[in-house]
Enzyme design. Structure first.
Site, mmCIF file in Angstrom:
data_model
loop_
_atom_site.group_PDB
_atom_site.id
_atom_site.type_symbol
_atom_site.label_atom_id
_atom_site.label_comp_id
_atom_site.label_asym_id
_atom_site.label_seq_id
_atom_site.Cartn_x
_atom_site.Cartn_y
_atom_site.Cartn_z
ATOM 1 N N GLY A 1 0.827 -1.202 0.000
ATOM 2 C CA GLY A 1 0.000 0.000 0.000
ATOM 3 C C GLY A 1 0.855 1.242 0.000
ATOM 4 O O GLY A 1 2.059 1.180 -0.217
ATOM 5 N N ASN A 2 0.233 2.382 0.217
ATOM 6 C CA ASN A 2 0.989 3.625 0.335
ATOM 7 C C ASN A 2 0.302 4.533 1.347
ATOM 8 O O ASN A 2 -0.771 4.213 1.855
ATOM 9 C CB ASN A 2 1.154 4.304 -1.034
ATOM 10 C CG ASN A 2 -0.166 4.753 -1.615
ATOM 11 O OD1 ASN A 2 -0.815 5.661 -1.105
ATOM 12 N ND2 ASN A 2 -0.597 4.089 -2.696
#
Ligand code: C5P
Length: 220
Positions: A29-30
């Site tokens: 993810g980020n």
């Protein structure tokens, strides 16, 4: 101008990160919070726009009067955008879409083996959603975002041209700005013109962005 322009305008927004699953318990993810895209959705709705918000995994309430579609991965976000874009006059791509997904996600939890010292993951390129929308004919007015840690304006101008966008919002990530933060400082860039906003809340940045989009479209 903005009130008249946005009344009943159909606006599609993507917001938040995408999560790319490795297995049922892990993902890539980020740090996008989704706050900027949600602020744009909220302010546009207040100006009278009909807003569809395609959201990655975020912890934010749906702004009043906004139609929200939840997705998880970049591929799911792409499918939702493909379904919706043609019904909209303006597309704002505020999502931090993962550039790569796992070549294969495992249906069962990946187990480490005794003595295993490393793990190699094979990634494959995700579709570029905003570039795809910008290639369609007819297409909405397309606004992208460029979050960078360095050379912010330079990279943004490059993306504006490469992805054939109508406008790009450049923003510096870090120093209490951008991802996860409540404040932002956007520079709004069209072919030939740069408009630097001063640092303010994401709601205020959203209002100024929506004003400027109205101004640019009305002048064209
Ligand atoms: O290339 P980069 O990811 O920095 O470009 C950012 C812009 O492109 C953002 O507007 C983002 O929403 C969009 N994007 C996209 N699909 C991707 C990657 C980025 O729509 N796969």
């Amino acid at each position: 101008l903005a009130n008249v322009f946005w009344k009943d305008k159909k606006l599609l927004i993507t917001a938040g990160p995408t999560f790319e699953d490795l297995d049922p318990v892990r993902f890539l993810g980020n740090r996008s919070s989704g706050k900027m895209g949600f602020a744009i959705a909220e302010q546009a709705q207040k100006l009278g726009a009909q807003v569809t918000l395609i959201a990655g995994p975020v912890n934010l309430p749906t702004p009043q009067g906004v139609e929200r579609i939840d997705v998880r991965s970049a591929r799911q976000m792409f499918a939702a955008v493909q379904q919706c874009y043609a019904q909209n006059a303006i597309f704002i791509s505020a999502a931090a879409v993962a550039d790569f997904a796992l070549a294969q996600s495992s249906e069962q939890k990946i187990k480490k083996q005794a003595g295993q010292e490393g793990l190699t993951l094979e990634l494959v390129k995700n579709p570029d959603i905003v570039a795809w929308v910008a290639e369609q004919k007819p297409k909405p007015f397309v606004v992208g975002f460029a979050a960078e840690t360095q050379n912010v304006i330079g990279y943004a101008q490059d993306k504006l041209q490469r992805k054939k966008l109508d406008m790009i919002c450049a923003n510096q990530v870090g120093e209490n700005l951008g991802f996860e933060s409540d404040e932002n400082r956007l520079t709004l860039i069209t072919a030939g013109v740069e408009k630097a906003l001063t640092t303010s809340s994401k709601s205020q940045q959203a209002v100024e962005l929506l004003d400027y989009i109205a101004e640019v479209i009305e002048a064209s």
